[in-house]
Design an enzyme around this catalytic site. Structure first.
Site, PDB file in Angstrom:
ATOM      1  N   VAL A 190      44.396  45.452  40.981  1.00  0.00           N
ATOM      2  CA  VAL A 190      45.012  46.608  40.832  1.00  0.00           C
ATOM      3  C   VAL A 190      44.050  47.649  40.257  1.00  0.00           C
ATOM      4  O   VAL A 190      43.161  46.864  39.059  1.00  0.00           O
ATOM      5  CB  VAL A 190      46.316  46.759  39.570  1.00  0.00           C
ATOM      6  CG1 VAL A 190      46.752  48.204  38.918  1.00  0.00           C
ATOM      7  CG2 VAL A 190      47.212  45.839  39.963  1.00  0.00           C
TER       8      VAL A 190
ATOM      9  N   GLY B 119      46.078  49.173  31.420  1.00  0.00           N
ATOM     10  CA  GLY B 119      46.165  49.772  32.421  1.00  0.00           C
ATOM     11  C   GLY B 119      47.389  49.736  32.986  1.00  0.00           C
ATOM     12  O   GLY B 119      48.223  50.464  33.506  1.00  0.00           O
TER      13      GLY B 119
ATOM     14  N   ALA C  94      50.376  41.601  28.509  1.00  0.00           N
ATOM     15  CA  ALA C  94      49.047  41.527  27.817  1.00  0.00           C
ATOM     16  C   ALA C  94      47.431  40.093  27.990  1.00  0.00           C
ATOM     17  O   ALA C  94      48.471  38.876  28.288  1.00  0.00           O
ATOM     18  CB  ALA C  94      49.009  40.688  26.199  1.00  0.00           C
TER      19      ALA C  94
ATOM     20  N   GLY D  75      35.315  31.332  39.829  1.00  0.00           N
ATOM     21  CA  GLY D  75      35.457  32.352  39.103  1.00  0.00           C
ATOM     22  C   GLY D  75      36.308  32.598  37.861  1.00  0.00           C
ATOM     23  O   GLY D  75      36.488  33.387  36.868  1.00  0.00           O
ATOM     24  N   GLN D  76      37.267  32.090  38.256  1.00  0.00           N
ATOM     25  CA  GLN D  76      38.587  32.080  37.978  1.00  0.00           C
ATOM     26  C   GLN D  76      39.302  30.817  37.164  1.00  0.00           C
ATOM     27  O   GLN D  76      40.787  31.332  37.424  1.00  0.00           O
ATOM     28  CB  GLN D  76      39.789  33.713  37.847  1.00  0.00           C
ATOM     29  CG  GLN D  76      39.023  34.763  37.624  1.00  0.00           C
ATOM     30  CD  GLN D  76      39.977  35.702  38.045  1.00  0.00           C
ATOM     31  OE1 GLN D  76      40.696  35.778  39.009  1.00  0.00           O
ATOM     32  NE2 GLN D  76      39.960  36.592  37.032  1.00  0.00           N
TER      33      GLN D  76
ATOM     34  N   TYR E  35      41.537  31.629  33.806  1.00  0.00           N
ATOM     35  CA  TYR E  35      42.484  32.811  34.219  1.00  0.00           C
ATOM     36  C   TYR E  35      43.747  32.169  35.162  1.00  0.00           C
ATOM     37  O   TYR E  35      44.703  31.985  35.146  1.00  0.00           O
ATOM     38  CB  TYR E  35      42.155  34.198  35.294  1.00  0.00           C
ATOM     39  CG  TYR E  35      42.522  35.167  34.453  1.00  0.00           C
ATOM     40  CD1 TYR E  35      42.771  35.727  34.276  1.00  0.00           C
ATOM     41  CD2 TYR E  35      43.130  35.873  36.062  1.00  0.00           C
ATOM     42  CE1 TYR E  35      43.359  37.976  33.939  1.00  0.00           C
ATOM     43  CE2 TYR E  35      43.720  36.972  36.953  1.00  0.00           C
ATOM     44  CZ  TYR E  35      43.544  37.335  35.010  1.00  0.00           C
ATOM     45  OH  TYR E  35      44.944  38.521  35.338  1.00  0.00           O
TER      46      TYR E  35
HETATM   47  N1  CAA Z   1      33.393  31.824  46.679  1.00  0.00           N
HETATM   48  C1  CAA Z   1      32.020  31.011  46.637  1.00  0.00           C
HETATM   49  N2  CAA Z   1      30.630  30.797  46.424  1.00  0.00           N
HETATM   50  C2  CAA Z   1      30.698  32.497  46.316  1.00  0.00           C
HETATM   51  C3  CAA Z   1      32.050  33.096  45.841  1.00  0.00           C
HETATM   52  C4  CAA Z   1      33.014  33.337  46.418  1.00  0.00           C
HETATM   53  N3  CAA Z   1      33.916  34.273  46.064  1.00  0.00           N
HETATM   54  N4  CAA Z   1      31.382  34.437  44.868  1.00  0.00           N
HETATM   55  C5  CAA Z   1      29.909  33.832  44.292  1.00  0.00           C
HETATM   56  N5  CAA Z   1      29.682  33.289  44.956  1.00  0.00           N
HETATM   57  C6  CAA Z   1      28.000  32.226  44.596  1.00  0.00           C
HETATM   58  C7  CAA Z   1      27.294  32.834  45.386  1.00  0.00           C
HETATM   59  O1  CAA Z   1      26.802  33.080  46.526  1.00  0.00           O
HETATM   60  C8  CAA Z   1      26.530  32.002  44.400  1.00  0.00           C
HETATM   61  O2  CAA Z   1      25.651  31.048  45.226  1.00  0.00           O
HETATM   62  P1  CAA Z   1      24.251  29.594  44.714  1.00  0.00           P
HETATM   63  O3  CAA Z   1      24.440  29.750  43.904  1.00  0.00           O
HETATM   64  O4  CAA Z   1      24.298  29.132  46.409  1.00  0.00           O
HETATM   65  O5  CAA Z   1      23.401  31.889  45.054  1.00  0.00           O
HETATM   66  C9  CAA Z   1      26.723  31.784  43.331  1.00  0.00           C
HETATM   67  O6  CAA Z   1      28.288  31.641  43.820  1.00  0.00           O
HETATM   68  C10 CAA Z   1      26.214  32.221  42.254  1.00  0.00           C
HETATM   69  O7  CAA Z   1      26.679  31.478  40.948  1.00  0.00           O
HETATM   70  P2  CAA Z   1      27.103  32.072  39.592  1.00  0.00           P
HETATM   71  O8  CAA Z   1      27.482  31.051  38.524  1.00  0.00           O
HETATM   72  O9  CAA Z   1      25.109  31.974  40.017  1.00  0.00           O
HETATM   73  O10 CAA Z   1      27.842  33.580  39.837  1.00  0.00           O
HETATM   74  P3  CAA Z   1      27.369  35.259  38.988  1.00  0.00           P
HETATM   75  O11 CAA Z   1      27.644  34.964  37.862  1.00  0.00           O
HETATM   76  O12 CAA Z   1      26.815  35.643  40.073  1.00  0.00           O
HETATM   77  O13 CAA Z   1      28.921  35.851  39.188  1.00  0.00           O
HETATM   78  C11 CAA Z   1      31.634  35.504  38.831  1.00  0.00           C
HETATM   79  C12 CAA Z   1      29.824  35.176  39.140  1.00  0.00           C
HETATM   80  C13 CAA Z   1      31.451  36.727  37.233  1.00  0.00           C
HETATM   81  C14 CAA Z   1      32.027  34.995  38.308  1.00  0.00           C
HETATM   82  C15 CAA Z   1      31.689  36.560  39.949  1.00  0.00           C
HETATM   83  O14 CAA Z   1      31.744  35.770  40.940  1.00  0.00           O
HETATM   84  C16 CAA Z   1      32.694  37.428  39.932  1.00  0.00           C
HETATM   85  O15 CAA Z   1      33.134  38.417  39.039  1.00  0.00           O
HETATM   86  N6  CAA Z   1      33.566  36.822  40.656  1.00  0.00           N
HETATM   87  C17 CAA Z   1      35.721  37.512  40.880  1.00  0.00           C
HETATM   88  C18 CAA Z   1      35.849  37.197  39.432  1.00  0.00           C
HETATM   89  C19 CAA Z   1      37.891  38.130  40.447  1.00  0.00           C
HETATM   90  O16 CAA Z   1      37.734  38.034  41.704  1.00  0.00           O
HETATM   91  N7  CAA Z   1      37.711  38.135  38.944  1.00  0.00           N
HETATM   92  C20 CAA Z   1      38.971  39.526  38.596  1.00  0.00           C
HETATM   93  C21 CAA Z   1      39.077  40.163  38.116  1.00  0.00           C
HETATM   94  S1  CAA Z   1      40.075  41.595  38.151  1.00  0.00           S
HETATM   95  C22 CAA Z   1      41.766  40.356  37.121  1.00  0.00           C
HETATM   96  O17 CAA Z   1      41.452  39.112  36.892  1.00  0.00           O
HETATM   97  C23 CAA Z   1      43.079  40.579  37.485  1.00  0.00           C
HETATM   98  C24 CAA Z   1      43.976  40.201  38.910  1.00  0.00           C
HETATM   99  O18 CAA Z   1      44.863  39.733  38.417  1.00  0.00           O
HETATM  100  C25 CAA Z   1      43.772  40.209  40.007  1.00  0.00           C
END
Ligand code: CAA
Length: 246
Positions: free
Chosen positions: A186, A13, A89, A149-150, A153
């Site tokens: 992005v 992208g 990459a 979650g990162q 990364y």
């Molecule tokens: N802050 C605090 N708590 C959070 C949260 C956050 N931002 N997001 C989720 N939670 C909590 C939930 O409320 C839940 O709490 P409980 O267990 O108390 O109910 C818990 O975390 C869920 O935990 P899981 O391990 O079950 O999480 P999941 O499997 O549902 O999802 C994840 C985890 C896949 C990492 C998801 O949160 C996600 O996709 N997050 C976004 C990550 C992100 O921003 N990625 C960017 C991708 S793009 C990129 O990387 C380009 C760039 O450079 C910007």
């Protein structure tokens, strides 16, 4: 003479926007992609040709030093030495840390951070000898502030800027600049892979209330790649819609 630019992850992208912009700016551009994307790269090349842009593609696994070195040799023989390297990459393996396995950690560190060594090392000596070079490392806002979650990364992306600052000092007196760009969110396949609810909540937290278009990232890279940015090195330029300020 046209500058020769290599963009790793060049058919992705952000990579596509960078290649397109550098080609329009008059560079000879080579887009790298993973060997598994050879077919997609051919179609990508044809799509660029339909836009009037002649951009070469080359496959190499940038997580491998041997394959990266082979790629640089091939580019040097075919086009000449690389003047501008954009380390773009990158992959995600988003998991909360309690669910993160060693394989998720290693994949992201190898592709996002070790690749920067693997590709930069074979072009570096030549840039110093010729007295010109531009290294641009595409990091992320999430390397600057961390992201739930990162852990993998964010660690890799923060590491990229440590590399930038160290190498910038080694290149500074030789005409070789090294800079980081830290995009925010992005509109690409990478951000589309997130759940809608997560994505919408992220957009709600961006002061500009929208994601970036890849071209908005490429514009900043074009400046860092140009001869005009000659006094700018070791910087980490945020292009994030106001998401993180420091
Ligand atoms: N802050 C605090 N708590 C959070 C949260 C956050 N931002 N997001 C989720 N939670 C909590 C939930 O409320 C839940 O709490 P409980 O267990 O108390 O109910 C818990 O975390 C869920 O935990 P899981 O391990 O079950 O999480 P999941 O499997 O549902 O999802 C994840 C985890 C896949 C990492 C998801 O949160 C996600 O996709 N997050 C976004 C990550 C992100 O921003 N990625 C960017 C991708 S793009 C990129 O990387 C380009 C760039 O450079 C910007």
């Amino acid at each position: 003479m046209a500058r020769i630019a290599l963009v790793t992850g060049g058919i992705g992208g952000i990579g596509t926007a960078i290649c397109t912009r550098l080609a329009k700016d008059g560079c000879t551009v080579v887009a790298n992609c993973h060997p598994s994307e050879a077919q997609a790269a051919e179609e990508w090349k044809q799509a660029r040709a339909a836009e009037g842009l002649d951009i070469a593609t080359i496959t190499a696994d940038v997580s491998s030093f041997e394959d990266s070195t082979r790629m640089i040799q091939e580019i040097t023989e075919k086009f000449g030495p690389v003047d501008i390297l954009v380390n773009c990459a990158g992959i995600t393996r988003d998991k909360t840390f309690k669910k993160m396995e060693l394989a998720h950690w290693e994949a992201v560190i190898n592709v996002n951070l070790n690749s920067v060594f693997n590709v930069t090392r074979p072009v570096w000596d030549g840039m110093l000898e010729r007295g010109f070079g531009r290294i641009i490392n595409i990091s992320s806002v999430n390397g600057q502030r961390g992201q739930f979650g990162q852990a993998n990364y964010s660690a890799a992306k923060a590491g990229m800027h440590g590399f930038t600052m160290a190498l910038a000092q080694e290149g500074a007196s030789k005409g070789v600049t090294v800079n980081t760009i830290s995009p925010g969110y992005v509109e690409t396949a990478m951000t589309l892979a997130m759940d809608d609810s997560v994505r919408n909540s992220i957009i709600g937290g961006i002061p500009m209330r929208r994601m970036a278009q890849p071209e908005e990232i490429a514009a900043a890279i074009a400046f860092l790649a140009s001869d005009e940015s000659s006094y700018l090195t070791g910087a980490n330029l945020p292009v994030n819609g106001g998401l993180f300020m420091h």
